[in-house]
Scaffold this motif. Structure first.
Motif, PDB file in Angstrom:
ATOM      1  N   SER A  73      35.101 -12.521 -70.306  1.00 54.94           N
ATOM      2  CA  SER A  73      36.371 -12.992 -70.881  1.00 54.94           C
ATOM      3  C   SER A  73      37.546 -12.607 -70.001  1.00 54.94           C
ATOM      4  O   SER A  73      38.501 -13.374 -69.830  1.00 54.94           O
ATOM      5  N   ALA A  77      40.102 -15.216 -68.233  1.00 51.44           N
ATOM      6  CA  ALA A  77      41.559 -15.108 -68.325  1.00 51.44           C
ATOM      7  C   ALA A  77      42.186 -15.058 -66.937  1.00 51.44           C
ATOM      8  O   ALA A  77      43.204 -15.703 -66.651  1.00 51.44           O
ATOM      9  N   ALA A  81      44.667 -17.887 -65.324  1.00 55.68           N
ATOM     10  CA  ALA A  81      45.990 -17.486 -64.831  1.00 55.68           C
ATOM     11  C   ALA A  81      46.173 -17.897 -63.376  1.00 55.68           C
ATOM     12  O   ALA A  81      47.252 -18.331 -62.950  1.00 55.68           O
TER      13      ALA A  81
END
Length: 822
Positions: A73, A77, A81
């Motif tokens: 996870s 992320a 980004a």
């Protein structure tokens, strides 16, 4: 596992960490697309768009491996980004954005990879944790296993060394073998699981309970005093007694021990608890015994015969260890040393050997073993063979073991792995009689040779705990108690004696600072001992004697004081009082010795200061000589070589040692006057003019001016050498044209040594001669330039050592050393 969590256990909530290198690699990969757009925007616009979007997918594999779903996870992320930052960067640089299809494909690929990597990573992590938990968990009961308990025990033991408390409880199911034999192993397993459930529920989260082996369980209770540990064990025993298994009930025995000063090893603590467990079994079972049983409770005085000396070839050793490799290795060592060795792989096998009538001289045993500890085994053995010495082997010893509860008339400890010499020395020490018969005092702790000559230096300047105490009483239990008391208090290897006839030999051979003396003893009473002490003590020496007495008779006390006693200690003695009286007497002894020795110390101090001044003066002269010599010898060793060779010639001529040493010290100053010669002349490689040579000659007079006029012998001799070492035997030298014996002998010696060294070493104005050529030149000039007697002595040295060895003979190994000539 039911109940409260156990310290050190593994679980799925275990904190998972990512190595720093892996984390840096993941961040670096995420920065690739951002950096690529900045560094190569044209390439990105033409053909590299797809490659820019692929790197954010890679961290998912890396982080998922270490942290499973959580890592995946975080990688997702980070990737999203990064994609967002790339879009912003393209917009700011006014570069065309990728197509929507490409962005959608990249995002879909990132999600797919993340889900796959996270799934696989989580499966791997759980499999790894399950394997770790299985390695530290007993599969039948769900409790931690012996390995887990050992790790936590060692961790808690480190805290005890810093003053933290620790209690150990060992539980054993009574007659459990009978349960398995009569009702079957399935019922036996049910009993074990039932007990494990009770033990797990009653164990605090800060403690640990584990299956220790078979029907034995162990509980480790940090910061738990003895009474609370006993209450815990009793509570578990009572709860287990309430269980009914249909075919009958099972009872439980327990032993409790707490850490004490001097135990030195977690093995000793566990063995102490096991010892209490065995006492509980012998007392009828279904009970809890505690208290770290002392030697006095288990070994009556009449059962402690003295150990007779034996050679290793006459010794029978019982070796007990559940580790087969250690058993074989130790057996081989002792067999090669000449011992007859009987090996036992378990304590029960050892008990059969002991009770079978075999004659034994020593037991070498591991401390913690299945079935029973080494302490329990020794307790059983000494009932059959009183006074049997024992060598304990510990795998976890962290400091010296001197605990008073250690069983065995005489004992010592070794830590695995053992050195061969260490093992043999320990065995020999246990088999040889010493002044501590019947006591648990290691022989290696006693210093004998030359101790009495230096006893004041040993502890006068330190604390009284550095003093040596001698205890003399015919009761071994009293002696043992006092020795353990003062050793536990920190005193250096107290000595215990039960035979007053041996005290005088001990006082002659060992440094003793205080004696605790019983009055009523066989062979020789305390008054006779006090009378004979004058034979071994120094005149006017303050030697404190503390008298042990169980009598309140005032006349006997007055008689003891008149005979030389300084204080009294009543039987039975109080521990605090005994320590205080001994410390006060030792403090008085130390102060008395310091005052009486102050004059001698001042005398030594003055002597040392004078020696320092002499050494400083000599060193300054040597350094001054080297400073001058550096002018034409970059090594600075010519001067030292001349001094050493001149002193060897002087020794060959039979001069006094004082004069030889004086020549060695002053010879290096022969060219001190070269300080006043200009470098242009001193370093000139070609021939010198008459004027330049006359300037060179002046260095003898300059040296005389520097060193002359002193009232000290060393400077007077140095001045004679400096001014006259270029004078010739035939009177053709300089500066005063002296001849024959008018030239000081020290200058004649240095003249030969100087010319030999100059000839055999290269200078800016000449090549070096070989040693043989230099010797021939010296001999050729005998009677003209040199004193014939000096040349003859030089030739004798050359014949003895060989010409080629003269250079090494004259070259000092340590030029800065100022030692006597060998």
């Amino acid at each position: 596992m039911s109940g409260a969590p156990i310290i050190g256990s593994t679980s799925s909530t275990k904190i998972r960490t990512v190595p720093g290198r892996a984390l840096l690699l993941a961040v670096g990969v995420l920065l690739i697309p951002i950096g690529a757009i900045l560094l190569a925007p044209d390439w990105i616009e033409s053909e590299g768009a797809l490659l820019v979007w692929l790197p954010p997918i890679l961290p998912a594999f890396l982080l998922a491996y270490y942290k499973g779903w959580h890592g995946a996870s975080v990688a997702l992320a980070g990737g999203m980004a990064t994609l967002a930052l790339v879009e912003v960067e393209l917009s700011l640089l006014d570069l065309p954005a990728p197509s929507g299809a490409l962005v959608f494909g990249v995002v879909a690929g990132l999600l797919t990879v993340t889900l796959g990597a996270g799934t696989m990573g989580e499966l791997l992590l759980r499999a790894r944790e399950d394997a770790e938990e299985a390695a530290f968990t007993d599969q039948l009961t769900g409790l931690p296993n012996r390995r887990h308990a050992s790790l936590i025990l060692n961790a808690n033991w480190g805290a005890t060394l810093r003053g933290r408390g620790l209690a150990v409880v060992i539980f054993d199911l009574d007659h459990f073998k009978h349960v398995n034999d009569v009702h079957g192993h399935a019922e036996g397993d049910r009993v074990l699981q039932a007990f494990a459930g009770i033990l797990s529920k009653r164990t605090r989260s800060t403690d640990l309970s584990a299956r220790f082996g078979g029907e034995e369980f162990i509980s480790l209770l940090p910061d738990c005093p003895l009474d609370r540990a006993v209450a815990f064990a009793d509570e578990v025993r009572e709860l287990f007694a309430e269980l009914h298994f249909g075919w009958g009930d099972v009872t439980l025995s327990a032993g409790v021990a707490v850490v004490e000063e001097g135990m030195g090893s977690p093995d000793v603590l566990v063995a102490a608890a096991d010892r209490e467990l065995y006492v509980a079994k012998e007392g009828g079972r279904n009970q809890v015994c505690a208290g770290n049983r002392s030697v006095a409770q288990l070994a009556p005085a009449e059962e402690l015969p003295q150990v007779q000396p034996k050679a290793l070839s006459d010794v029978t050793v019982l070796l007990v260890d559940d580790d087969a490799a250690t058993l074989r290795a130790t057996s081989r060592i002792l067999t090669r040393a000449g011992c007859s060795v009987l090996s036992a792989e378990s304590p029960k096998q050892a008990v059969k050997i002991i009770t079978g009538g075999t004659s034994l001289d020593l037991i070498v045993t591991d401390i913690v073993m299945p079935e029973m500890s080494g302490f329990t085994l020794v307790d059983l053995a000494t009932r059959v063979i009183p006074g049997l010495p024992v060598l304990y082997i510990s795998g976890y010893a962290q400091e010296e073991v001197y605990w008073g509860g250690t069983p065995g008339a005489r004992s010592a400890f070794l830590t695995k792995p053992m050195e061969v010499d260490e093992l043999i020395k320990a065995v020999e020490g246990l088999l040889q009689p010493d002044p501590n018969e019947g006591l648990n005092v290691p022989q290696s702790a006693i210093e004998v040779e030359g101790a009495s000559e230096h006893e004041s230096e040993r502890w006068d300047s330190g604390d009284v705990l550095d003093a040596r105490i001698l205890v003399l009483d015919d009761d071994p239990l009293v002696v043992r108690a006092l020795v353990r008391l003062f050793k536990k208090a920190g005193y250096a290897a107290p000595i215990g004696l039960t035979d007053p006839r041996k005290v005088f030999q001990v006082l002659r051979e060992q440094a003793v600072d205080l004696m605790i003396l019983d009055i009523d003893m066989p062979h020789m009473d305390g008054f006779q001992v006090l009378e004979r002490l004058r034979e071994v003590l120094k005149p006017r020496e303050y030697f404190p004697i503390l008298v042990l007495t169980g009598s309140s008779d005032v006349d006997r006390r007055r008689a003891a004081l008149a005979a030389g006693a300084m204080d009294f200690l009543a039987k039975p003695f109080d521990v605090v009082e005994a320590r205080a009286r001994v410390r006060n007497l030792l403090a008085t002894r130390r102060l008395t010795r310091q005052l009486s020795g102050r004059g001698e110390k001042l005398e030594h101090l003055v002597r040392d200061r004078i020696a320092d001044l002499a050494d400083t003066r000599t060193e300054l002269l040597h350094r001054l000589a080297r400073a001058a010599e550096y002018r034409d010898d970059i090594t600075g060793r010519h001067a030292l070589r001349v001094g050493l060779m001149a002193s060897r010639i002087a020794a060959e001529m039979g001069m006094k040692p004082k004069d030889i040493d004086l020549i060695r010290r002053t010879g290096p100053l022969h060219d001190i006057g070269k300080i006043g010669v200009p470098d242009a002349i001193l370093m000139k490689p070609g021939d010198l003019s008459d004027e330049e040579f006359n300037t060179i000659k002046r260095h003898t007079l300059i040296g005389e001016q520097i060193l002359g006029g002193s009232r000290h012998e060393v400077l007077t001799v140095a001045s004679n050498i400096a001014v006259a070492h270029h004078e010739r035997w035939d009177g053709a030298g300089y500066p005063h044209a002296l001849s024959g014996e008018n030239i000081p002998i020290e200058a004649r010696l240095v003249s030969v040594a100087d010319v030999f060294d100059v000839l055999s070493h290269a200078r800016p104005y000449k090549e070096a001669f070989s040693p043989s050529e230099a010797v021939r030149e010296i001999k050729r000039c005998a009677g003209r330039q040199f004193d014939p007697a000096v040349v003859e002595a030089f030739g004798t040295i050359c014949e003895r050592t060989g010409a080629d060895h003269l250079l090494s003979l004259a070259d000092p190994i340590n030029p800065s050393a100022d030692t006597e000539l060998q």
